[in-house]
Design a protein around this motif. Sequence first.
Motif, PDB file in Angstrom:
ATOM      1  N   GLY A  47       0.813  -1.214   0.000  1.00  0.00           N
ATOM      2  CA  GLY A  47       0.000   0.000   0.000  1.00  0.00           C
ATOM      3  C   GLY A  47       0.841   1.257   0.000  1.00  0.00           C
ATOM      4  O   GLY A  47       0.536   2.227  -0.712  1.00  0.00           O
ATOM      5  N   LEU A  48       1.916   1.260   0.795  1.00  0.00           N
ATOM      6  CA  LEU A  48       2.788   2.431   0.867  1.00  0.00           C
ATOM      7  C   LEU A  48       3.390   2.749  -0.491  1.00  0.00           C
ATOM      8  O   LEU A  48       3.405   3.908  -0.923  1.00  0.00           O
ATOM      9  CB  LEU A  48       3.893   2.187   1.898  1.00  0.00           C
ATOM     10  N   ARG A  49       3.885   1.739  -1.182  1.00  0.00           N
ATOM     11  CA  ARG A  49       4.527   1.987  -2.474  1.00  0.00           C
ATOM     12  C   ARG A  49       3.530   2.409  -3.543  1.00  0.00           C
ATOM     13  O   ARG A  49       3.868   3.177  -4.448  1.00  0.00           O
ATOM     14  CB  ARG A  49       5.316   0.744  -2.898  1.00  0.00           C
ATOM     15  N   THR A  50       2.304   1.933  -3.428  1.00  0.00           N
ATOM     16  CA  THR A  50       1.257   2.420  -4.330  1.00  0.00           C
ATOM     17  C   THR A  50       1.073   3.922  -4.143  1.00  0.00           C
ATOM     18  O   THR A  50       0.966   4.680  -5.125  1.00  0.00           O
ATOM     19  CB  THR A  50      -0.068   1.687  -4.059  1.00  0.00           C
ATOM     20  N   TRP A  51       1.033   4.349  -2.882  1.00  0.00           N
ATOM     21  CA  TRP A  51       0.884   5.778  -2.576  1.00  0.00           C
ATOM     22  C   TRP A  51       2.098   6.569  -3.043  1.00  0.00           C
ATOM     23  O   TRP A  51       1.961   7.658  -3.631  1.00  0.00           O
ATOM     24  CB  TRP A  51       0.680   5.947  -1.073  1.00  0.00           C
ATOM     25  N   ARG A  65       4.196   5.794  -5.476  1.00  0.00           N
ATOM     26  CA  ARG A  65       4.221   5.847  -6.941  1.00  0.00           C
ATOM     27  C   ARG A  65       3.217   6.858  -7.494  1.00  0.00           C
ATOM     28  O   ARG A  65       3.385   7.357  -8.605  1.00  0.00           O
ATOM     29  CB  ARG A  65       3.947   4.455  -7.528  1.00  0.00           C
ATOM     30  N   SER A  66       2.198   7.172  -6.709  1.00  0.00           N
ATOM     31  CA  SER A  66       1.221   8.173  -7.140  1.00  0.00           C
ATOM     32  C   SER A  66       1.743   9.595  -6.944  1.00  0.00           C
ATOM     33  O   SER A  66       1.056  10.559  -7.293  1.00  0.00           O
ATOM     34  CB  SER A  66      -0.084   8.006  -6.353  1.00  0.00           C
ATOM     35  N   GLY A  67       2.953   9.716  -6.368  1.00  0.00           N
ATOM     36  CA  GLY A  67       3.504  11.035  -6.077  1.00  0.00           C
ATOM     37  C   GLY A  67       3.091  11.558  -4.724  1.00  0.00           C
ATOM     38  O   GLY A  67       3.197  12.751  -4.454  1.00  0.00           O
ATOM     39  N   GLY A  68       2.586  10.656  -3.860  1.00  0.00           N
ATOM     40  CA  GLY A  68       2.158  11.083  -2.526  1.00  0.00           C
ATOM     41  C   GLY A  68       0.811  11.777  -2.532  1.00  0.00           C
ATOM     42  O   GLY A  68       0.500  12.537  -1.612  1.00  0.00           O
ATOM     43  N   GLU A  69       0.017  11.505  -3.560  1.00  0.00           N
ATOM     44  CA  GLU A  69      -1.306  12.124  -3.660  1.00  0.00           C
ATOM     45  C   GLU A  69      -2.327  11.341  -2.836  1.00  0.00           C
ATOM     46  O   GLU A  69      -2.280  10.122  -2.753  1.00  0.00           O
ATOM     47  CB  GLU A  69      -1.760  12.167  -5.121  1.00  0.00           C
ATOM     48  N   GLY A  70      -3.265  12.045  -2.246  1.00  0.00           N
ATOM     49  CA  GLY A  70      -4.345  11.393  -1.523  1.00  0.00           C
ATOM     50  C   GLY A  70      -3.940  10.943  -0.133  1.00  0.00           C
ATOM     51  O   GLY A  70      -2.902  11.332   0.403  1.00  0.00           O
ATOM     52  N   ASP A  71      -4.780  10.105   0.425  1.00  0.00           N
ATOM     53  CA  ASP A  71      -4.621   9.641   1.798  1.00  0.00           C
ATOM     54  C   ASP A  71      -3.791   8.366   1.819  1.00  0.00           C
ATOM     55  O   ASP A  71      -4.203   7.334   1.272  1.00  0.00           O
ATOM     56  CB  ASP A  71      -6.010   9.382   2.391  1.00  0.00           C
ATOM     57  N   ALA A  72      -2.631   8.429   2.459  1.00  0.00           N
ATOM     58  CA  ALA A  72      -1.748   7.261   2.513  1.00  0.00           C
ATOM     59  C   ALA A  72      -2.414   6.107   3.253  1.00  0.00           C
ATOM     60  O   ALA A  72      -2.273   4.941   2.864  1.00  0.00           O
ATOM     61  CB  ALA A  72      -0.431   7.641   3.189  1.00  0.00           C
ATOM     62  N   GLU A  73      -3.137   6.409   4.322  1.00  0.00           N
ATOM     63  CA  GLU A  73      -3.774   5.341   5.093  1.00  0.00           C
ATOM     64  C   GLU A  73      -4.834   4.624   4.269  1.00  0.00           C
ATOM     65  O   GLU A  73      -5.039   3.412   4.424  1.00  0.00           O
ATOM     66  CB  GLU A  73      -4.360   5.887   6.384  1.00  0.00           C
ATOM     67  N   ALA A  74      -5.515   5.352   3.394  1.00  0.00           N
ATOM     68  CA  ALA A  74      -6.518   4.721   2.545  1.00  0.00           C
ATOM     69  C   ALA A  74      -5.883   3.726   1.586  1.00  0.00           C
ATOM     70  O   ALA A  74      -6.522   2.747   1.172  1.00  0.00           O
ATOM     71  CB  ALA A  74      -7.282   5.786   1.759  1.00  0.00           C
ATOM     72  N   ALA A  75      -4.609   3.954   1.234  1.00  0.00           N
ATOM     73  CA  ALA A  75      -3.901   3.030   0.347  1.00  0.00           C
ATOM     74  C   ALA A  75      -3.476   1.768   1.078  1.00  0.00           C
ATOM     75  O   ALA A  75      -3.364   0.696   0.477  1.00  0.00           O
ATOM     76  CB  ALA A  75      -2.683   3.726  -0.266  1.00  0.00           C
ATOM     77  N   VAL A  76      -3.253   1.875   2.383  1.00  0.00           N
ATOM     78  CA  VAL A  76      -2.725   0.752   3.159  1.00  0.00           C
ATOM     79  C   VAL A  76      -3.827  -0.027   3.870  1.00  0.00           C
ATOM     80  O   VAL A  76      -3.684  -1.235   4.103  1.00  0.00           O
ATOM     81  CB  VAL A  76      -1.678   1.266   4.172  1.00  0.00           C
ATOM     82  N   ASP A  77      -4.919   0.633   4.229  1.00  0.00           N
ATOM     83  CA  ASP A  77      -5.990   0.002   5.008  1.00  0.00           C
ATOM     84  C   ASP A  77      -6.482  -1.326   4.441  1.00  0.00           C
ATOM     85  O   ASP A  77      -6.633  -2.307   5.191  1.00  0.00           O
ATOM     86  CB  ASP A  77      -7.174   0.963   5.163  1.00  0.00           C
ATOM     87  N   PRO A  78      -6.778  -1.421   3.131  1.00  0.00           N
ATOM     88  CA  PRO A  78      -7.290  -2.698   2.616  1.00  0.00           C
ATOM     89  C   PRO A  78      -6.307  -3.848   2.803  1.00  0.00           C
ATOM     90  O   PRO A  78      -6.712  -4.968   3.133  1.00  0.00           O
ATOM     91  CB  PRO A  78      -7.537  -2.409   1.125  1.00  0.00           C
ATOM     92  N   ALA A  79      -5.013  -3.570   2.606  1.00  0.00           N
ATOM     93  CA  ALA A  79      -4.010  -4.625   2.740  1.00  0.00           C
ATOM     94  C   ALA A  79      -3.874  -5.084   4.188  1.00  0.00           C
ATOM     95  O   ALA A  79      -3.825  -6.286   4.473  1.00  0.00           O
ATOM     96  CB  ALA A  79      -2.661  -4.128   2.212  1.00  0.00           C
ATOM     97  N   LEU A  80      -3.842  -4.147   5.124  1.00  0.00           N
ATOM     98  CA  LEU A  80      -3.769  -4.528   6.529  1.00  0.00           C
ATOM     99  C   LEU A  80      -5.064  -5.205   6.972  1.00  0.00           C
ATOM    100  O   LEU A  80      -5.050  -6.096   7.830  1.00  0.00           O
ATOM    101  CB  LEU A  80      -3.482  -3.311   7.401  1.00  0.00           C
ATOM    102  N   GLY A  81      -6.183  -4.790   6.392  1.00  0.00           N
ATOM    103  CA  GLY A  81      -7.440  -5.446   6.703  1.00  0.00           C
ATOM    104  C   GLY A  81      -7.421  -6.913   6.300  1.00  0.00           C
ATOM    105  O   GLY A  81      -7.971  -7.782   7.005  1.00  0.00           O
ATOM    106  N   LEU A  82      -6.770  -7.215   5.175  1.00  0.00           N
ATOM    107  CA  LEU A  82      -6.659  -8.604   4.738  1.00  0.00           C
ATOM    108  C   LEU A  82      -5.816  -9.408   5.718  1.00  0.00           C
ATOM    109  O   LEU A  82      -6.134 -10.567   6.026  1.00  0.00           O
ATOM    110  CB  LEU A  82      -6.051  -8.657   3.342  1.00  0.00           C
TER     111      LEU A  82
END
Length: 223
Positions: free
Chosen positions: A153-157, A159-176
Amino acid sequence: MREVLAEAAFQLFLERGFEQTTVDDIVARAGVGRRSFFRYFPSKEDAVFPDHERCLADMTAFLAAVGDMEPVDAVCDAARLVLRMYSANPEFSVQRYRLTREVPGLRTYELSVVRRYEQTMAGYLRDRYGQSGDGALRAEVIAASVVAAHNNGLRTWLRSGGEGDAEAAVDPALGLVRQVWGSAVAGGASPPAADGDVVVMVAAKGVPMWRVVQQVESAIGRG
């Protein structure tokens, strides 16, 4: 002084390139002597990651204070400390990510730092699950899963240039991770059926854990 040296180092790395920058260049830019540099950083690689030692200390203290929190929840929340460190300064974090992609030595160093986070979480889990039976194995596997999920999730965020909410990128993966390794599974129940694809990986005996995590991340990313 630590921040001054780190800022001077990073500016030079971006201007001249990592390999072309020497410690002498860094201390000249910062206006201090070599002794001051090595008081804070063992090498110029360490100057690229000036915040990780503090974050490791924060993670250790956090896990020591969580009490009876469900173990998988605790290590997932501990991973968020790393995420918040990155998201506190998106511009710097994105620049560092790009730099580590360009310099193989920095990528290797970064993997060693990631391994220290993983070992910190695994140590906590071993204390909770015990060393007998499958407790130690479970601790290693769960810690590696948390690291892989967080980093995906962190690297997805990043690679986006740090746009948006970092936690929203990581939450689904940690939820799994919570879904697969949470309290029901830890108590011996079968893991819930996955709604999507399942990644199964076979590794040769003796393969380092960081390599296993790297391959899992690669498989997830391709999905």
